[in-house]
Design a protein around this motif. Structure first.
Motif, short mmCIF file in Angstrom:
data_model
loop_
_atom_site.label_atom_id
_atom_site.label_comp_id
_atom_site.label_asym_id
_atom_site.label_seq_id
_atom_site.Cartn_x
_atom_site.Cartn_y
_atom_site.Cartn_z
N LYS A 195 -8.44 -9.31 -14.24
CA LYS A 195 -9.88 -9.38 -14.51
C LYS A 195 -10.70 -9.03 -13.27
O LYS A 195 -11.75 -8.36 -13.37
CB LYS A 195 -10.25 -10.77 -15.03
N GLN A 196 -10.24 -9.48 -12.11
CA GLN A 196 -11.04 -9.28 -10.90
C GLN A 196 -10.50 -8.15 -10.01
O GLN A 196 -10.96 -7.97 -8.88
CB GLN A 196 -11.15 -10.58 -10.10
N ASN A 197 -9.56 -7.37 -10.55
CA ASN A 197 -9.02 -6.25 -9.79
C ASN A 197 -9.01 -4.96 -10.60
O ASN A 197 -8.06 -4.18 -10.57
CB ASN A 197 -7.61 -6.58 -9.28
N GLY A 198 -10.07 -4.78 -11.36
CA GLY A 198 -10.32 -3.49 -11.98
C GLY A 198 -9.70 -3.24 -13.33
O GLY A 198 -9.83 -2.14 -13.88
N ARG A 199 -9.01 -4.24 -13.92
CA ARG A 199 -8.39 -4.02 -15.23
C ARG A 199 -8.71 -5.19 -16.17
O ARG A 199 -7.81 -5.87 -16.66
CB ARG A 199 -6.87 -3.86 -15.08
N PRO A 200 -9.98 -5.46 -16.42
CA PRO A 200 -10.34 -6.62 -17.25
C PRO A 200 -9.85 -6.54 -18.68
O PRO A 200 -9.79 -7.57 -19.38
CB PRO A 200 -11.87 -6.62 -17.19
N GLU A 241 1.54 -22.46 -16.67
CA GLU A 241 0.08 -22.34 -16.71
C GLU A 241 -0.43 -21.59 -15.47
O GLU A 241 -1.30 -20.72 -15.56
CB GLU A 241 -0.57 -23.73 -16.76
N SER A 242 0.11 -21.95 -14.32
CA SER A 242 -0.32 -21.30 -13.08
C SER A 242 -0.05 -19.81 -13.12
O SER A 242 -0.90 -18.98 -12.76
CB SER A 242 0.39 -21.94 -11.88
N ALA A 243 1.15 -19.44 -13.56
CA ALA A 243 1.53 -18.03 -13.58
C ALA A 243 0.65 -17.22 -14.52
O ALA A 243 0.16 -16.14 -14.15
CB ALA A 243 3.00 -17.89 -13.98
N VAL A 244 0.42 -17.72 -15.73
CA VAL A 244 -0.36 -16.92 -16.68
C VAL A 244 -1.83 -16.86 -16.28
O VAL A 244 -2.48 -15.82 -16.44
CB VAL A 244 -0.18 -17.43 -18.13
N ARG A 245 -2.35 -17.95 -15.73
CA ARG A 245 -3.74 -17.92 -15.27
C ARG A 245 -3.89 -16.97 -14.09
O ARG A 245 -4.89 -16.24 -13.98
CB ARG A 245 -4.22 -19.33 -14.92
N MET A 246 -2.93 -16.98 -13.19
CA MET A 246 -2.97 -16.03 -12.06
C MET A 246 -2.93 -14.60 -12.56
O MET A 246 -3.68 -13.74 -12.10
CB MET A 246 -1.79 -16.29 -11.12
N ALA A 247 -2.03 -14.33 -13.51
CA ALA A 247 -1.89 -12.97 -14.03
C ALA A 247 -3.19 -12.49 -14.69
O ALA A 247 -3.67 -11.37 -14.42
CB ALA A 247 -0.73 -12.90 -15.02
N LEU A 248 -3.76 -13.32 -15.54
CA LEU A 248 -4.98 -12.92 -16.25
C LEU A 248 -6.16 -12.76 -15.29
O LEU A 248 -6.93 -11.80 -15.39
CB LEU A 248 -5.30 -13.94 -17.33
N VAL A 289 -0.05 -10.16 -5.74
CA VAL A 289 -0.84 -11.10 -6.53
C VAL A 289 -1.74 -11.92 -5.62
O VAL A 289 -2.94 -12.09 -5.88
CB VAL A 289 0.08 -12.00 -7.37
N PHE A 290 -1.17 -12.45 -4.54
CA PHE A 290 -1.95 -13.28 -3.62
C PHE A 290 -3.16 -12.53 -3.07
O PHE A 290 -4.27 -13.05 -3.04
CB PHE A 290 -1.04 -13.74 -2.48
N ASP A 291 -2.95 -11.28 -2.66
CA ASP A 291 -4.05 -10.48 -2.10
C ASP A 291 -5.17 -10.26 -3.11
O ASP A 291 -6.33 -10.10 -2.73
CB ASP A 291 -3.52 -9.13 -1.62
N GLY A 292 -4.81 -10.26 -4.40
CA GLY A 292 -5.80 -10.04 -5.44
C GLY A 292 -6.79 -11.18 -5.61
O GLY A 292 -7.75 -11.06 -6.37
N PHE A 293 -6.56 -12.30 -4.89
CA PHE A 293 -7.46 -13.45 -4.96
C PHE A 293 -8.24 -13.66 -3.67
O PHE A 293 -8.99 -14.63 -3.56
CB PHE A 293 -6.66 -14.72 -5.29
#
Length: 424
Positions: free
Chosen positions: A135-140, A124-131, A286-290
């Protein structure tokens, strides 16, 4: 103190067991097996009978039951504190465990560990992080996950939506994320350009699918999938809940093909099979994207009350020490070879490291359960997947214990199956 008949009655009156047909369980003629103690690969029931743990207590136990090093680590931690919140606080065992886990992967790509409590929540964590990342880094538009036919990634709603086995999704199969299910890498490669542009991540059980009946992937498939994901700039999520921590002969299955994913999901053997703890390992990208200001809403708002449990982290650190101190991985080749030598004559036999399976070819899908029940009389506990019988012992198993496990399985198979299926 309750007597054994009282415990049996209370169990049948008040408990609801997972993945268990409860009408049969609660029948008056059924006596539930109450497991009361264990040591090494051996478990004991309420009557003092001993059994070899042939499925590592549902694929979790790595170093045997009541291992002194893990016991001592848990007891030492209990003397300090059992649990504190990990939401906005931290503690030494989690800090040390995160560092040890990321250091197990080569090349420095994996840098972060996000702790939860079981395999489903790691996924769950992985897929939520990926989505959320896309969404918040230019590819919604990247709102789709790709999973494989017959996959199993857990039972929570999001994880179950990735699954390719309808039986494990319950009565309603239309829920969760937008998922494309493909049977093979070739099918994935044949998706049209529009579909590819919507893919956020691909999820796979590397080398072998567990709940699908221990189905092996072709050699080299994982590396090709990794290359495809890199070319498409799609996240690769590896579900190593079952295959992690030595099950395939290396610490992680992805090592066999030189793959380091964007997300590595771990649970089961993480604590040596002692306590609920899971980790979703990921990259600095991935971390930086949050990262951002609180009012930007980029924070990953997901977590659990027992995330990063001190006791679980202490057990996991001890388990990793056991891998080093007892040279667990170095001893596996001889055990894997012995397992293969003894099981190679069984129908439908296949093996991936310390995971061995065979399949009874019969329309009667109850035979697997009957064989496992019969195996108890020969001192073996294991659990079938339909008519697929699995041996996945703790990694501490001896060559002699492997011999006894296979002998028990063959004896039970001979007792239950029809003459044309007998192999013993």
């Amino acid at each position: 103190m309750l007597h054994l008949p009282d415990l049996t009655t209370l169990d049948q009156q008040h408990l609801w067991h997972p993945f268990t047909p409860m009408r049969q369980w609660c029948a008056p003629e059924h006596t539930p097996l109450i497991l009361v103690s264990g040591h090494g690969c051996t478990l004991r029931d309420q009557f003092g009978n001993e059994y070899l743990d042939g499925n590592a207590s549902i694929w979790t136990n790595a170093h045997g039951h009541t291992h002194p090093a893990i016991n001592a680590a848990i007891i030492e931690q209990l003397g300090k504190v059992a649990h504190t919140s990990f939401l906005g606080f931290t503690h030494e065992p989690a800090i040390r465990l995160a560092k040890e886990l990321v250091d197990l992967l080569p090349g420095g790509k994996i840098t972060r560990a996000f702790f939860t409590d079981n395999g489903s929540t790691a996924i769950e964590s992985a897929v939520r992080m990926a989505l959320q990342y896309w969404k918040q880094n230019g590819r919604p538009e990247r709102d789709t996950l790709v999973a494989f036919d017959r996959a199993y990634h857990g039972d929570t709603l999001g994880a179950a939506s990735l699954g390719g086995i309808p039986l494990f999704k319950g009565s309603g199969n239309d829920f969760g994320y937008r998922v494309i299910t493909v049977p093979s890498l070739e099918a994935l490669d044949s998706l049209n350009a529009g579909e590819r542009l919507r893919i956020a991540a691909v999820v796979i059980e590397p080398l072998i699918q567990g709940a699908a009946g221990m189905r092996l992937w072709p050699q080299g498939m994982l590396k090709k999938l990794d290359d495809w994901s890199s070319e498409q700039d799609v996240f690769l999520i590896l579900d190593e809940v079952m295959t992690g921590f030595g099950r395939t002969g290396k610490m992680f299955a992805c090592e066999h093909e030189g793959v380091v994913p964007d997300f590595l999901c771990l649970a089961k053997g993480l604590t040596g099979g002692y306590l609920p703890l899971a980790a979703t390992l990921t990259t600095e990208r991935v971390f930086d994207g949050f990262l951002g200001e609180p009012n930007e809403g980029r924070t990953f708002f997901y977590g659990h009350s027992y995330a990063g449990s001190q006791l679980g982290c202490a057990a996991a650190l001890a388990s990793l020490r056991v891998f080093r101190d007892e040279q667990v991985l170095e001893q596996l080749p001889a055990k894997m070879a012995r397992l293969g030598e003894l099981m190679v004559d069984l129908p439908g036999y296949r093996q991936c490291g310390m995971i061995a399976a065979m399949t009874i070819d019969s329309p009667d899908l109850s035979l697997g359960s009957k064989v496992c029940l019969a195996a108890r009389k020969h001192g073996l506990l294991t659990r079938p997947i339909g008519n697929t019988l699995v041996l996945m012992p703790p990694l501490c198993v001896t060559l002699e214990e492997i011999g006894r496990m296979v002998a028990a399985l063959k004896a039970a198979l001979a007792e239950v199956t029809s003459p044309e299926c007998r192999t013993a």
